[in-house]
Design a protein around this motif. Structure first.
Motif, PDB file in Angstrom:
ATOM      1  N   ASP A 321     -34.362 -11.699  21.652  1.00 32.40           N
ATOM      2  CA  ASP A 321     -34.231 -13.099  20.935  1.00 32.40           C
ATOM      3  C   ASP A 321     -33.986 -14.158  21.790  1.00 32.40           C
ATOM      4  O   ASP A 321     -33.003 -13.954  22.906  1.00 32.40           O
ATOM      5  N   ALA A 322     -34.423 -15.254  21.473  1.00 33.00           N
ATOM      6  CA  ALA A 322     -34.351 -16.517  22.252  1.00 33.00           C
ATOM      7  C   ALA A 322     -33.325 -17.495  21.548  1.00 33.00           C
ATOM      8  O   ALA A 322     -33.340 -17.488  20.408  1.00 33.00           O
ATOM      9  N   HIS A 323     -32.381 -18.074  22.188  1.00 38.90           N
ATOM     10  CA  HIS A 323     -31.400 -18.860  21.560  1.00 38.90           C
ATOM     11  C   HIS A 323     -31.373 -20.332  22.171  1.00 38.90           C
ATOM     12  O   HIS A 323     -31.436 -20.460  23.365  1.00 38.90           O
ATOM     13  N   LEU A 324     -31.331 -21.256  21.508  1.00 39.22           N
ATOM     14  CA  LEU A 324     -31.394 -22.731  21.956  1.00 39.22           C
ATOM     15  C   LEU A 324     -29.965 -23.059  22.514  1.00 39.22           C
ATOM     16  O   LEU A 324     -28.816 -22.636  21.818  1.00 39.22           O
ATOM     17  N   VAL A 325     -29.887 -23.566  23.433  1.00 40.26           N
ATOM     18  CA  VAL A 325     -28.518 -23.902  24.277  1.00 40.26           C
ATOM     19  C   VAL A 325     -28.697 -25.672  24.375  1.00 40.26           C
ATOM     20  O   VAL A 325     -29.220 -26.059  25.567  1.00 40.26           O
ATOM     21  N   ILE A 326     -27.843 -26.001  23.662  1.00 37.72           N
ATOM     22  CA  ILE A 326     -28.040 -27.581  23.740  1.00 37.72           C
ATOM     23  C   ILE A 326     -26.984 -28.407  24.680  1.00 37.72           C
ATOM     24  O   ILE A 326     -25.944 -28.049  24.332  1.00 37.72           O
ATOM     25  N   ARG A 327     -27.320 -28.916  25.475  1.00 38.89           N
ATOM     26  CA  ARG A 327     -26.400 -29.705  26.566  1.00 38.89           C
ATOM     27  C   ARG A 327     -26.803 -31.024  26.435  1.00 38.89           C
ATOM     28  O   ARG A 327     -27.048 -31.720  25.564  1.00 38.89           O
ATOM     29  N   GLU A 328     -26.829 -31.779  27.598  1.00 35.85           N
ATOM     30  CA  GLU A 328     -26.619 -33.292  27.797  1.00 35.85           C
ATOM     31  C   GLU A 328     -27.953 -33.990  27.843  1.00 35.85           C
ATOM     32  O   GLU A 328     -27.999 -35.015  27.767  1.00 35.85           O
ATOM     33  N   THR A 329     -29.181 -33.063  28.227  1.00 31.12           N
ATOM     34  CA  THR A 329     -30.221 -33.745  28.632  1.00 31.12           C
ATOM     35  C   THR A 329     -31.221 -33.798  27.210  1.00 31.12           C
ATOM     36  O   THR A 329     -32.386 -34.246  27.325  1.00 31.12           O
TER      37      THR A 329
END
Length: 330
Positions: A321-329
């Motif tokens: 499974d792929a998971h989105l990891v939202i950071r500062e870019t």
């Protein structure tokens, strides 16, 4: 001081200590199939072997049992990146717990080394990617009984897609949700990953067409030498979002943008793939897609063990499974 030689404990020593025949002890220690040894006798032999410090002779054990307890994993000629190392670590751990050793090899075009499937006599040869028909025949002709996948690339029974299609889809969807519409695709120039680049490009382009009815306005293979010029050209074309093949490529784009005083993510949003440690260490931290690469390692180990032991294969595919990891870019 004279040199001291420590005598290796043999199966004969174990047999003598217990008053059993060497054949009986050998059957137990070598796990010889087809023998009916009482469980009490088997337990006595194993306990005495441990007490005396007996160490299995791997070659003799393989000859007697017909099993080497070696799993040979054939890797494509890909860079040994963070994701690949995670796969291998998890597969090696799972196999070690089951009493098997994982050995890897990478055949190179024009290579002259004798293939390990001929020298090691592994119980199972498993490919990280499907084998071509000629290579599959070569492995089978060497005497290997179990090959995974058992059919050539592109045929039923091979695994051309191990479940990683969601990553590029999530990258594109995230940038669209952020209001970015003029997207560029940053790929890798490494010829060894050309097939992976093509797969991710196709999935990303399909998602962009389905979700926004558009295409990538720019695309380039990013290197240290061309990153600055490429990013400048993209900004001149009003690109506002970049989908990168992986975190390393995204880092090159990010570095070029920061050196050009481009606001991140104000003027340009960037998202990588694989969620490697560099994504968390960059400033600003890089948005990325995290994959359960360890799940693939466990899946490959389960496939190999099912073939080696005759047990049922995994009921489901790899946990990728792929998971989105939202950071500062972004």
């Amino acid at each position: 001081m004279p040199e001291t030689t420590v005598k290796r404990v043999t199966a004969a020593d174990v047999a003598r200590s217990l008053g059993l025949s060497r054949a009986t002890v050998g059957f137990v220690l070598n796990e010889t199939p087809g023998q009916t040894i009482p469980e009490t006798t088997r337990a006595r032999v194993l306990a005495e072997a441990k007490r005396l410090g007996y160490r299995t002779n791997a070659a003799a054990r393989a000859l007697a049992s017909g099993r080497s307890r070696i799993i040979l994993l054939v890797l494509p000629d890909w860079p040994l990146d963070y994701s690949m190392r995670s796969n291998l670590d998890e597969a090696s751990l799972a196999l070690d717990r089951a009493g098997y050793s994982l050995v890897t090899m990478t055949p190179h075009p024009g290579g002259q080394a004798q293939p390990l499937w001929e020298t090691l006599r592994p119980d199972v040869v498993i490919g990280m990617a499907p084998f071509e028909a000629d290579r599959l025949k070569e492995i089978r002709n060497s005497g290997v009984q179990h090959i995974i996948p058992p059919t050539p690339a592109g045929e039923a029974g091979s695994y051309d897609d191990l479940g990683y299609a969601e990553g590029p889809m999530l990258q594109v969807e995230h940038l669209l949700q952020r209001g970015r519409r003029r997207l560029a695709l940053a790929t890798s120039p490494d010829p060894r990953v050309a097939d992976l680049v093509a797969q991710r490009r196709a999935r990303a382009a399909k998602t962009l067409e389905e979700r926004a009815g558009s295409s990538f306005l720019r695309e380039a293979a990013i290197t240290e030498s061309n990153a600055g010029e490429t990013v400048a050209q993209w900004m001149a074309a009003d690109i506002d979002g970049v989908v990168a093949y992986n975190d390393d490529i995204a880092a090159l784009v990010l570095g070029a943008a920061l050196r050009a005083d481009i606001s991140i993510p104000g003027s340009l949003a960037i998202i990588g793939h694989d969620d490697t440690p560099i994504a968390r260490l960059l400033v600003p931290a890089l948005s990325s897609v995290r994959l359960d690469t360890a799940g693939l390692g466990r899946y490959l180990a389960d496939l190999a063990l099912s073939a080696a032991t005759g047990s049922a294969p995994p009921a489901a595919g790899p946990e990728t499974d792929a998971h989105l990891v939202i950071r500062e870019t972004s």
